[in-house]
Motif scaffolding. Sequence first.
Motif, short mmCIF file in Angstrom:
data_model
loop_
_atom_site.label_atom_id
_atom_site.label_comp_id
_atom_site.label_asym_id
_atom_site.label_seq_id
_atom_site.Cartn_x
_atom_site.Cartn_y
_atom_site.Cartn_z
N GLN A 1 49.52 29.10 46.00
CA GLN A 1 48.81 28.78 44.67
C GLN A 1 47.69 29.56 44.27
OE1 GLN A 1 50.84 26.86 42.87
NE2 GLN A 1 52.30 26.42 44.11
N CYS A 2 46.49 29.31 44.94
CA CYS A 2 45.29 30.04 44.80
C CYS A 2 45.44 31.45 44.52
CB CYS A 2 44.25 29.92 45.64
SG CYS A 2 43.82 27.97 46.15
N LEU A 3 46.12 32.17 45.16
CA LEU A 3 46.21 33.89 45.07
C LEU A 3 47.08 33.69 43.82
CD1 LEU A 3 46.24 36.56 45.78
CD2 LEU A 3 48.26 36.37 47.29
N ALA A 4 48.20 33.20 43.54
CA ALA A 4 48.83 33.09 42.16
C ALA A 4 47.92 32.99 41.05
CB ALA A 4 49.94 32.14 41.98
N ARG A 5 46.96 32.09 41.04
CA ARG A 5 46.08 31.64 39.84
C ARG A 5 45.18 33.09 39.82
NH1 ARG A 5 43.88 26.38 42.61
NH2 ARG A 5 45.80 25.33 42.75
N ALA A 6 44.77 33.57 40.67
CA ALA A 6 43.74 34.86 40.93
C ALA A 6 44.39 36.00 40.29
CB ALA A 6 43.24 35.12 42.39
N LEU A 7 45.69 36.20 40.76
CA LEU A 7 46.65 37.30 40.33
C LEU A 7 46.78 37.24 38.78
CD1 LEU A 7 47.83 39.93 41.33
CD2 LEU A 7 49.70 38.90 41.87
N ALA A 8 47.19 36.13 38.17
CA ALA A 8 47.34 35.70 36.90
C ALA A 8 46.06 36.22 36.07
CB ALA A 8 47.65 34.16 36.66
N GLN A 9 44.88 35.81 36.35
CA GLN A 9 43.74 36.33 35.89
C GLN A 9 43.48 37.72 35.97
OE1 GLN A 9 39.67 35.17 37.40
NE2 GLN A 9 39.53 34.15 35.62
N GLU A 10 43.90 38.21 37.03
CA GLU A 10 43.55 39.73 37.21
C GLU A 10 44.35 40.66 36.57
OE1 GLU A 10 41.61 41.84 39.76
OE2 GLU A 10 40.32 40.04 39.72
N ALA B 1 38.58 33.17 44.74
CA ALA B 1 38.34 32.95 43.28
C ALA B 1 39.53 31.92 42.80
CB ALA B 1 38.62 34.53 42.68
N GLY B 2 40.74 32.01 43.19
CA GLY B 2 41.80 31.19 42.63
C GLY B 2 41.36 29.87 43.10
N GLN B 3 40.71 29.47 44.14
CA GLN B 3 40.33 27.95 44.46
C GLN B 3 39.47 27.26 43.17
OE1 GLN B 3 38.39 28.42 48.07
NE2 GLN B 3 40.30 28.28 49.11
N LYS B 4 38.95 28.35 42.42
CA LYS B 4 37.81 27.80 41.33
C LYS B 4 38.74 27.75 39.82
CE LYS B 4 34.00 29.70 43.75
NZ LYS B 4 33.03 30.77 43.82
N LEU B 5 39.84 28.24 40.00
CA LEU B 5 40.63 28.40 38.71
C LEU B 5 41.52 27.26 38.42
CD1 LEU B 5 41.48 32.31 38.79
CD2 LEU B 5 39.86 31.07 37.24
N PRO B 6 41.84 26.84 37.21
CA PRO B 6 42.82 25.58 37.10
C PRO B 6 44.37 26.01 37.49
CG PRO B 6 42.48 26.88 35.13
CD PRO B 6 41.42 27.48 36.05
N GLU B 7 45.07 24.83 37.82
CA GLU B 7 46.47 24.82 38.10
C GLU B 7 47.17 25.57 37.31
OE1 GLU B 7 48.21 21.43 39.72
OE2 GLU B 7 46.52 20.91 40.94
N LEU B 8 48.11 26.50 37.68
CA LEU B 8 48.96 27.10 36.72
C LEU B 8 49.98 26.21 36.22
CD1 LEU B 8 49.89 30.22 39.02
CD2 LEU B 8 48.48 30.10 36.99
N GLU B 9 50.72 26.48 35.16
CA GLU B 9 51.92 25.87 34.60
C GLU B 9 53.02 25.84 35.41
OE1 GLU B 9 53.56 27.17 30.83
OE2 GLU B 9 52.49 29.18 31.08
N VAL B 10 53.76 24.79 35.16
CA VAL B 10 55.03 24.81 36.11
C VAL B 10 56.16 25.77 35.59
CG1 VAL B 10 57.00 22.96 36.53
CG2 VAL B 10 54.86 22.12 36.58
#
Length: 578
Positions: free
Chosen positions: A61-70, A181-190
Amino acid sequence: MVFTPPAALTPKLPEIPDLPLCDFIFDERYGRHPIAKSRDPYVCGLTGKSFSLTEQKDRVQCLARALAQEMGWEVNGGSESDKAVCVFALNTIDIMTINWAILRLNGVSSPANAVYSAEELNYQLTNSHAKAIFTVTPLLPVALAAAAKAGIPSTKIYICEMAGHERIPEEFKSLTQLIQAGQKLPELEVIRWSRGQAANQAAFLCYSSGTSGLPKGVIISHRNVIANTIQVCISEREPRLKLDPNYTQAVLALLPFSHIYGLVIIAHCSTFRGDAAVVLPKFDLQNYLKSISRFRINSLLVVPPIIITMVKNEKLMGTFDLSSVRYVFSGAAPLGQETARELAKQYPTWTIRQGYGLTKTCTAITSSHPDDIWFGSSGCVLAGVEVKVIDAEGNKVTGYDQPGELLVKSPSVVMGYLNNDKANIETFVNLPEGRFMRTGDEVIIRKSQKGNEHVWISDRLKELIKVNGLQVAPAELEACILDHPAVADCAVISIPDEKSGEVPKAFVVKSVSSKNQSDNTTRNDILKHVEQLKSKHKWLRGGVEFMEAIPKSPSGKILRRVLKEREKAERMKSGVKL
């Protein structure tokens, strides 16, 4: 006649769930082993480092959030092809974290062979329209060269830590940095999917060598991987129940996760079963044996060349405690009867099994059942699989011991090839019984003494060469050799090799300009030419032989059979063991 799984050995395939693969693998509702009773899914075979299943789920989940931002990606925005990521790495405990994080973004992962040259990797990056690369430090120079050619900026190359290569150049972001970095980002949508989307959305774009030269992208859906994971795991469930309903084990994860065998049979199936996959980045006999002993590995999932190495090193094997081993499973190429018997003789308590599958069947179609082992056979058809056998004249084979091409119907049969209508038409056929895939492999169906139908692979109708389980397309090598100015014509065949199983050999017709050059000089020039452009397993280890003309049919097709017969006769004449 359609051949189906033996009822006595094979449970009925349940309905395949319609959901994203990254959700399925962590969801207990569909038969996976309870998370609380599962082992740490991936353990480094060199250091012992691991993460719990709960930790891995969080890392995804954290990696997915960071990758979405990147990348500026939205979970439900754009198609999966707009969010293609190449994973070009040796095995680490985080490779599946990367894959599932990509899928969490509704993207597609394109695993690349770690032995690729920059030119080969560039082809896959370009063909798959990859937007980013995950790699490891030892492969970084190749990744950089390929990315530059494919137009991928170095800022979109991310480094996955691995044992012995923890130091990462400062200009690159590491996997750990992304996860932090992903740990500090909001959860992704479903993920929002329509009904049936699992069967129609690509999860992986794997590249399979073909007889036409360049590798072809194979589109593998979420449903394909889910289906084969269930097919394989329910075939294992009954033998496990005889041991303990809560039984889990340690399995060897040596084969590359970029290969369909490693990606599905080892990675996905072991996680679904609650097993621990002990990860090694490459085969080294000493480290291999140390890991089996240290981590009490129960199942060795390997390829025939590794089994041959084991058989030939009985004395060294005897110096390690291998008493934990219960099963040896061989795939990717047929395992010879004599080799299997020799290993069984050395280790009579081991159950030696074999399976058969292809990238296009994602993955296993047959597997030996512990209650009906038949050395030389690839086992029985798995749950939910139907096969047909067609003879050379196109007639259905309706009995046993009759050779013909194997056709397969299964929920794991892939969506098709990427942007290749010709290959799709040739490979996938609609029959009255449904959509079947032509394997290009000649098989024989035989009944065992216990009355079960077994599939025997008798020949390869396709012209692929398998070097240590890695595929080599003769046409690809021929195109490379023909680029050399000293070559007027050529043909490549496989020849047997004791260490690698098979190796490529080239038959060459010299060009007019090179007629006066010595054979040795020309031969060395050709060998160097191939070594500069192709991966190591594609090098011409079988040598280069010069001819006046390449044997061809009236339509111009290379008569490889003639060359193979010539090679066999020469080897027999010289006393070389076949």
